[in-house]
Design a protein around this motif. Structure first.
Motif, PDB file in Angstrom:
ATOM      1  N   ILE A  41       0.830  -1.203   0.000  1.00 23.24           N
ATOM      2  CA  ILE A  41       0.000   0.000   0.000  1.00 23.24           C
ATOM      3  C   ILE A  41       0.863   1.251   0.000  1.00 23.24           C
ATOM      4  N   GLN A  78       1.031   4.349  -3.132  1.00 27.10           N
ATOM      5  CA  GLN A  78       0.695   5.756  -2.919  1.00 27.10           C
ATOM      6  C   GLN A  78       1.484   6.667  -3.844  1.00 27.10           C
ATOM      7  N   ILE A  89      -6.486   5.086  -0.017  1.00 27.39           N
ATOM      8  CA  ILE A  89      -5.217   4.401   0.233  1.00 27.39           C
ATOM      9  C   ILE A  89      -4.569   4.920   1.513  1.00 27.39           C
ATOM     10  N   ILE A 129      -6.324   3.241   4.363  1.00 22.80           N
ATOM     11  CA  ILE A 129      -5.867   1.856   4.498  1.00 22.80           C
ATOM     12  C   ILE A 129      -4.497   1.813   5.165  1.00 22.80           C
ATOM     13  N   THR A 130      -3.625   2.768   4.822  1.00 22.86           N
ATOM     14  CA  THR A 130      -2.298   2.825   5.426  1.00 22.86           C
ATOM     15  C   THR A 130      -2.396   3.032   6.931  1.00 22.86           C
TER      16      THR A 130
END
Length: 77
Positions: free
Chosen positions: A22, A26, A54, A57-58
């Protein structure tokens, strides 16, 4: 070594691999040398809010790794 620590260790390793993927997906937020090779309006799979998704999610994966590591250390003792 108990089974729970083995399972937690495996889950931590898998989560770390997802975290690495991930972070690599980015787009950079600052202008850099690599920015010349990447389109400024880069959209992953055509979704406009992908960078926010994203980033969320990080953060989720980093918090998950933190708590899994604490849980892993608790079961080790």
């Amino acid at each position: 070594m108990p089974l729970i620590t083995t399972i937690l260790g495996f889950i931590i390793i898998i989560t770390c691999f997802f975290f690495i993927l991930i972070v690599l997906i980015q787009t950079p937020k600052k202008e850099s040398i690599n920015q010349n090779f990447i389109e400024k309006d880069f959209k992953f799979l055509g979704v406009k809010k992908t960078n926010i998704f994203i980033e969320n999610i990080t953060w989720f994966l980093s918090v998950t790794i933190f708590f899994l590591t604490l849980l892993f250390n608790y079961f080790l003792k």
